[in-house]
Design a protein around this motif. Structure first.
Motif, PDB file in Angstrom:
ATOM      1  N   SER A  16     -10.152   4.800   9.859  1.00 46.44           N
ATOM      2  CA  SER A  16     -10.511   6.192   9.563  1.00 46.44           C
ATOM      3  C   SER A  16      -9.329   6.922   8.920  1.00 46.44           C
ATOM      4  O   SER A  16      -9.503   7.658   7.939  1.00 46.44           O
ATOM      5  CB  SER A  16     -10.951   6.897  10.846  1.00 46.44           C
ATOM      6  OG  SER A  16     -11.307   8.225  10.568  1.00 46.44           O
ATOM      7  N   THR A  17      -8.145   6.708   9.434  1.00 39.72           N
ATOM      8  CA  THR A  17      -6.948   7.321   8.851  1.00 39.72           C
ATOM      9  C   THR A  17      -6.707   6.794   7.442  1.00 39.72           C
ATOM     10  O   THR A  17      -6.373   7.571   6.534  1.00 39.72           O
ATOM     11  CB  THR A  17      -5.721   7.051   9.750  1.00 39.72           C
ATOM     12  OG1 THR A  17      -5.975   7.612  11.039  1.00 39.72           O
ATOM     13  CG2 THR A  17      -4.463   7.665   9.172  1.00 39.72           C
ATOM     14  N   ILE A  18      -6.904   5.507   7.252  1.00 42.20           N
ATOM     15  CA  ILE A  18      -6.743   4.908   5.915  1.00 42.20           C
ATOM     16  C   ILE A  18      -7.756   5.518   4.948  1.00 42.20           C
ATOM     17  O   ILE A  18      -7.403   5.900   3.818  1.00 42.20           O
ATOM     18  CB  ILE A  18      -6.892   3.381   5.981  1.00 42.20           C
ATOM     19  CG1 ILE A  18      -5.725   2.773   6.758  1.00 42.20           C
ATOM     20  CG2 ILE A  18      -6.993   2.774   4.579  1.00 42.20           C
ATOM     21  CD1 ILE A  18      -5.936   1.327   7.193  1.00 42.20           C
ATOM     22  N   VAL A  19      -9.009   5.625   5.358  1.00 42.73           N
ATOM     23  CA  VAL A  19     -10.049   6.192   4.493  1.00 42.73           C
ATOM     24  C   VAL A  19      -9.713   7.645   4.136  1.00 42.73           C
ATOM     25  O   VAL A  19      -9.796   8.039   2.970  1.00 42.73           O
ATOM     26  CB  VAL A  19     -11.447   6.077   5.144  1.00 42.73           C
ATOM     27  CG1 VAL A  19     -12.475   6.945   4.425  1.00 42.73           C
ATOM     28  CG2 VAL A  19     -11.899   4.621   5.170  1.00 42.73           C
ATOM     29  N   ASN A  20      -9.325   8.442   5.116  1.00 39.76           N
ATOM     30  CA  ASN A  20      -8.979   9.838   4.846  1.00 39.76           C
ATOM     31  C   ASN A  20      -7.810   9.945   3.870  1.00 39.76           C
ATOM     32  O   ASN A  20      -7.839  10.763   2.942  1.00 39.76           O
ATOM     33  CB  ASN A  20      -8.649  10.582   6.144  1.00 39.76           C
ATOM     34  CG  ASN A  20      -9.876  10.897   6.952  1.00 39.76           C
ATOM     35  OD1 ASN A  20     -10.937  11.194   6.422  1.00 39.76           O
ATOM     36  ND2 ASN A  20      -9.749  10.818   8.263  1.00 39.76           N
ATOM     37  N   THR A  21      -6.807   9.107   4.059  1.00 41.15           N
ATOM     38  CA  THR A  21      -5.643   9.118   3.169  1.00 41.15           C
ATOM     39  C   THR A  21      -6.033   8.667   1.771  1.00 41.15           C
ATOM     40  O   THR A  21      -5.629   9.284   0.776  1.00 41.15           O
ATOM     41  CB  THR A  21      -4.525   8.224   3.748  1.00 41.15           C
ATOM     42  OG1 THR A  21      -4.212   8.673   5.075  1.00 41.15           O
ATOM     43  CG2 THR A  21      -3.279   8.266   2.887  1.00 41.15           C
ATOM     44  N   ALA A  22      -6.842   7.611   1.672  1.00 42.32           N
ATOM     45  CA  ALA A  22      -7.274   7.108   0.369  1.00 42.32           C
ATOM     46  C   ALA A  22      -8.122   8.144  -0.363  1.00 42.32           C
ATOM     47  O   ALA A  22      -7.938   8.364  -1.573  1.00 42.32           O
ATOM     48  CB  ALA A  22      -8.045   5.800   0.531  1.00 42.32           C
ATOM     49  N   VAL A  23      -9.032   8.805   0.330  1.00 45.07           N
ATOM     50  CA  VAL A  23      -9.871   9.832  -0.312  1.00 45.07           C
ATOM     51  C   VAL A  23      -8.993  10.977  -0.815  1.00 45.07           C
ATOM     52  O   VAL A  23      -9.195  11.483  -1.928  1.00 45.07           O
ATOM     53  CB  VAL A  23     -10.985  10.326   0.639  1.00 45.07           C
ATOM     54  CG1 VAL A  23     -11.677  11.570   0.077  1.00 45.07           C
ATOM     55  CG2 VAL A  23     -12.009   9.218   0.859  1.00 45.07           C
ATOM     56  N   ASN A  24      -7.999  11.366  -0.036  1.00 43.90           N
ATOM     57  CA  ASN A  24      -7.061  12.394  -0.508  1.00 43.90           C
ATOM     58  C   ASN A  24      -6.330  11.920  -1.764  1.00 43.90           C
ATOM     59  O   ASN A  24      -6.147  12.701  -2.704  1.00 43.90           O
ATOM     60  CB  ASN A  24      -6.060  12.761   0.591  1.00 43.90           C
ATOM     61  CG  ASN A  24      -6.693  13.557   1.701  1.00 43.90           C
ATOM     62  OD1 ASN A  24      -7.730  14.194   1.525  1.00 43.90           O
ATOM     63  ND2 ASN A  24      -6.071  13.530   2.865  1.00 43.90           N
ATOM     64  N   ASN A  25      -5.934  10.650  -1.781  1.00 39.89           N
ATOM     65  CA  ASN A  25      -5.281  10.090  -2.967  1.00 39.89           C
ATOM     66  C   ASN A  25      -6.221  10.117  -4.167  1.00 39.89           C
ATOM     67  O   ASN A  25      -5.804  10.454  -5.278  1.00 39.89           O
ATOM     68  CB  ASN A  25      -4.806   8.661  -2.698  1.00 39.89           C
ATOM     69  CG  ASN A  25      -3.656   8.598  -1.724  1.00 39.89           C
ATOM     70  OD1 ASN A  25      -3.011   9.596  -1.412  1.00 39.89           O
ATOM     71  ND2 ASN A  25      -3.388   7.400  -1.209  1.00 39.89           N
TER      72      ASN A  25
END
Length: 124
Positions: A16-25
């Motif tokens: 979930s943290t990876i997905v949130n960070t990737a979407v922000n990127n």
């Protein structure tokens, strides 16, 4: 005994943290942000995209998680995603892994999974 990719990514919480960070990127990346910025105006749709992404990566990496979204071809049909856009999204995901200090071996395993999805996502 070797840990699963799911475990190495931190389970559903880590993914979930990876997905949130990737979407922000993605939203900061001028090469693809036109596809992602409109989701800010539709928070429910953004929530669903993130939820399905977490489920997909959790299930696909060895987690005991059910994926409730569409298959990759159906989900991306008609979006006309170019190879260049796909590579930018991959770069954003890999940058997220690096930002979150995911080890190199795990990053390579994630890249292999993402690379295997290219034919289902890029427009033909």
């Amino acid at each position: 005994m070797e840990r699963t990719l799911f475990e190495r990514l931190g389970g559903s919480d880590g993914i979930s943290t990876i997905v949130n960070t990737a979407v922000n990127n993605h939203m900061e990346n001028p090469a693809v942000n036109a596809r992602f910025l409109p989701l800010k105006e539709h928070p429910e749709k953004l929530r669903i995209v993130k939820e399905h992404s977490v489920e997909f990566f959790s299930a696909g990496s060895g987690g005991n998680v059910a994926y409730t979204g569409m298959d990759m071809e159906t989900a991306h049909k008609g979006m006309n995603i170019s190879p260049g856009e796909y590579y930018h999204v991959l770069d954003d995901i890999m940058r997220a892994l690096d930002q979150l200090s995911i080890d190199e071996t795990t990053q390579k395993d994630v890249l292999a999974v993402l690379w295997s999805l290219k034919g289902m996502i890029v427009a033909k």
